[in-house]
Motif scaffolding. Structure first.
Motif, short mmCIF file in Angstrom:
data_model
loop_
_atom_site.label_atom_id
_atom_site.label_comp_id
_atom_site.label_asym_id
_atom_site.label_seq_id
_atom_site.Cartn_x
_atom_site.Cartn_y
_atom_site.Cartn_z
N PRO A 366 0.82 -1.21 0.00
CA PRO A 366 0.00 0.00 0.00
C PRO A 366 0.86 1.27 0.00
O PRO A 366 2.02 1.24 0.44
CB PRO A 366 -0.82 -0.11 1.29
N PRO A 367 0.29 2.37 -0.48
CA PRO A 367 1.05 3.62 -0.51
C PRO A 367 1.31 4.15 0.90
O PRO A 367 0.66 3.73 1.87
CB PRO A 367 0.13 4.58 -1.28
N ALA A 368 2.25 5.07 0.98
CA ALA A 368 2.59 5.66 2.28
C ALA A 368 1.41 6.48 2.81
O ALA A 368 0.63 7.03 2.04
CB ALA A 368 3.81 6.55 2.11
N ILE A 369 1.29 6.52 4.14
CA ILE A 369 0.30 7.41 4.76
C ILE A 369 1.01 8.24 5.82
O ILE A 369 2.01 7.82 6.39
CB ILE A 369 -0.89 6.63 5.41
N PHE A 376 6.95 10.77 13.88
CA PHE A 376 7.06 11.02 12.44
C PHE A 376 7.35 12.47 12.09
O PHE A 376 7.44 12.82 10.91
CB PHE A 376 5.79 10.52 11.72
N ALA A 377 7.48 13.31 13.11
CA ALA A 377 7.76 14.74 12.85
C ALA A 377 9.07 14.86 12.09
O ALA A 377 10.11 14.34 12.51
CB ALA A 377 7.82 15.52 14.16
N TYR A 382 4.73 7.13 6.93
CA TYR A 382 4.71 5.70 7.31
C TYR A 382 4.50 4.82 6.09
O TYR A 382 3.51 4.97 5.38
CB TYR A 382 3.61 5.48 8.34
N ARG A 383 5.40 3.90 5.87
CA ARG A 383 5.21 2.95 4.77
C ARG A 383 5.90 1.63 5.10
O ARG A 383 7.10 1.46 4.93
CB ARG A 383 5.75 3.50 3.45
N PRO A 384 5.10 0.62 5.55
CA PRO A 384 5.70 -0.69 5.82
C PRO A 384 6.32 -1.25 4.55
O PRO A 384 5.88 -0.94 3.44
CB PRO A 384 4.52 -1.54 6.28
N LYS A 385 7.30 -2.12 4.73
CA LYS A 385 8.04 -2.64 3.57
C LYS A 385 7.26 -3.69 2.79
O LYS A 385 7.59 -4.03 1.66
CB LYS A 385 9.36 -3.25 4.06
N VAL A 386 6.24 -4.27 3.45
CA VAL A 386 5.43 -5.32 2.78
C VAL A 386 3.94 -5.02 3.00
O VAL A 386 3.59 -4.09 3.73
CB VAL A 386 5.77 -6.73 3.35
N ASN A 387 3.10 -5.85 2.38
CA ASN A 387 1.64 -5.67 2.49
C ASN A 387 1.11 -6.56 3.61
O ASN A 387 1.11 -7.79 3.48
CB ASN A 387 1.01 -6.03 1.14
#
Ligand code: MG
Ligand code: ZN
Length: 540
Positions: A366-369, A376-377, A382-387
């Motif tokens: 999935p795309p980054a959110i 996260f500042a 956030y983007r996990p490496k897998v689905n």
């Protein structure tokens, strides 16, 4: 006058209270109570193939499906755990790692070790006493209900004794010999004579009237009419819902020739006023209605048996509907028992099927959110490496409109020249939310030589079978393997993996609910034979 501390009764009570505080409520000189003297009835609900993973699918759906249909995201499993206890059951038979339904149900029904494919006999091949026979000795009423067919391994192991589960003609006769008071399922094909035309008995005329003469097909190798035999034994016959509702006393209800409808078909026809076949929940209601009036109580086994069939085919959408069918049935049982303290409810599985699970993958990441948290500042979103799997998959699984088995049944009756990848793709994509491409359809239809085929041998063994890319030995039901290949084609889209087309050795759950502390002994790591022994002990 004695002081309180010198009163031996008070002393004993204090000691008992202390032991209670330490976690085991045992009064001195007394064994832990294993059952309440009031226990009258046992309801055993078996989800065939319902390993922890299958229960997990129901729970994931309940908690996470964006448009889930279960009210308050609550399941019957949640409900039974409010008052009940959980145990873990090892299902292995004698001398094997993995079990089948026949030996597993034999072990549950008798408390004795059996072997794969044996039915109602122990590991040496000797007949065992099953819980239905024991209940009858105790003057209790008995019932067997299944959404497969009544001569299939699970219900059969509770009343029949055969050297192989496939001997369904003999199993039907065994069922009549043991004679449970109520038997509700499908499978009249095994009860009607081979030469159908010659039989004009009342039972056959009634069956013809209920089902249409042209639809009848016998599976018997002789001309015995076991429906008439059942009538002579005092059974009322029921071939549809109406006849079931009005049948008094002992009832043999057989509502389809070979098997009850699958969970998707059951759901689609549930509100149809012309429906003739009862649901698993309705059969459960009917058996309890009949047995609850019996003064000595009853034992009933209810099987949600198509959880196993869906899992053999690796058909996750169908599996979800089978689990919802199980959920609805257990909810009925829990409602029925809500005001009672004389009934032990046991809910378990004979084994797990398919090695099912949601699994994370490298597909469709999935795309980054952006997350609002301080961590996260000033960082990349956030983007996990897998689905890790989108819960929307659960809604899309629920939306399946035809089981894989029915899809291929439709495909198989097309004229040979129309059995093409394009036709398969169209059929699959019209009935499921997990679409396949033309090249995937091609892969599903690819065949290879059947290693079991010998020239001049019985013509039932196909020369060519679907080509399984890996672990083909774990997919031994060759003609159906296209269903497993379809599952593999949509696996990454579903975030689902299936390890096998057969059973696994996974320990299964045992949920019990009953009066007092009688379920304590069930809340352990047990072997299936111990579960059977405890059930028989609870009944006695
Ligand atoms: Mg079964
Ligand atoms: Zn199975």
């Amino acid at each position: 006058m004695q002081s309180a501390t010198r009163n031996p009764f008070v002393n004993r009570m204090t000691l008992a209270a202390l032991i209670c505080l330490l976690g085991s409520c045992v009064t001195p000189g007394e064994q832990a109570k294993t059952k309440s003297p009031q226990i009258k009835n046992i309801i055993m609900l078996i989800g065939d193939g319902m390993g922890p993973q299958q229960v997990g699918l129901l729970l994931s759906y309940a908690r996470q499906a964006p448009h889930g249909v279960l009210s308050e995201r609550n399941t019957a499993v949640d409900r039974i755990m409010q008052r009940g206890r959980l145990g873990i059951v090892l299902p292995h038979p004698a001398d094997s790692l993995v079990t089948d339904s026949a030996s597993a149900a034999t072990q549950l029904a008798s408390g004795q070790f059996s072997r794969p494919e044996l039915l109602g006999v122990d590991q040496h091949g000797d007949r065992v006493v099953n819980i239905v026979e024991r209940a009858k000795q105790l003057g209790k009423a008995t019932g067997l209900v299944s959404d497969t067919r009544i001569t299939h391994a699970t219900p059969a192991a509770f009343a029949a004794h055969q050297s192989h589960r496939s001997q369904e003609n003999d199993i039907a006769e065994d069922l009549l010999a043991t004679a449970p008071d109520v038997m509700l399922s499908a499978g009249y094909g095994y009860w009607i004579p081979k030469d159908l035309q010659a039989d004009h008995s009342a039972s056959m005329e009634s069956l013809r009237q209920a089902n249409g003469a042209d639809k009848l097909e016998s599976k018997r190798t002789d001309n015995k009419n076991l429906l008439s035999a059942a009538e002579r034994q005092g059974y009322r016959l029921a071939f549809n819902r109406e006849q079931l509702a009005s049948a008094q006393g002992k009832v043999l209800g057989l509502f389809a020739p070979l098997e009850m409808p699958d969970g998707i078909m059951e759901k689609q026809t549930k509100d149809d006023p012309t429906r003739t076949i009862p649901t698993l929940r309705e059969m459960t209601a009917e058996v309890l209605k009949r047995l609850e009036t019996r003064p000595q109580g009853f034992f009933v086994m209810i099987e949600a048996g198509q959880i196993d069939w869906a899992s053999h085919h690796n058909d996750t959408g169908l599996l979800l509907h089978e689990m919802l069918k199980f959920n609805e049935t257990l909810n009925y049982v829990l409602d029925w028992a809500a005001q009672r303290d004389d009934t032990l409810i046991m809910v378990t599985a004979d084994h797990e099927t398919g090695g099912f699970g949601f699994s994370y993958s490298s597909a469709n990441i999935p795309p980054a959110i952006s997350l609002p948290g301080k961590a996260f500042a000033g960082k990349a979103p956030y983007r996990p490496k897998v689905n890790y799997g989108n819960p929307e998959v659960l809604d899309r699984l629920y939306a399946q409109r035809l089981s894989y088995h029915e899809l291929f049944k439709r495909f198989n009756v097309l004229p040979k020249e129309r059995q093409t990848p394009d036709e398969l793709m169209t059929l699959v994509n019209a009935h499921t939310e997990f679409k396949i491409s033309r090249s995937q359809a091609e892969t599903i239809l690819t065949t290879e030589a059947n290693p079991l085929y010998r020239e001049g041998q019985a013509d039932k063994i196909a020369k060519l079978i679907p080509k399984m890319p890996v672990n083909s030995a774990f997919f031994p039901y060759a003609p159906d393997n296209r269903e497993n290949l379809l599952a593999q084609a949509v696996a990454s889209d579903q975030s689902v993996v299936w390890a096998s087309g057969t059973h696994t050795s996974t320990p299964v759950y045992l949920f019990t609910q009953g009066p007092g502390d009688m379920t304590v002994d069930f809340a352990k790591v047990l072997h299936q034979t111990q579960v059977g022994q405890l059930a028989i002990k609870a009944l006695e």
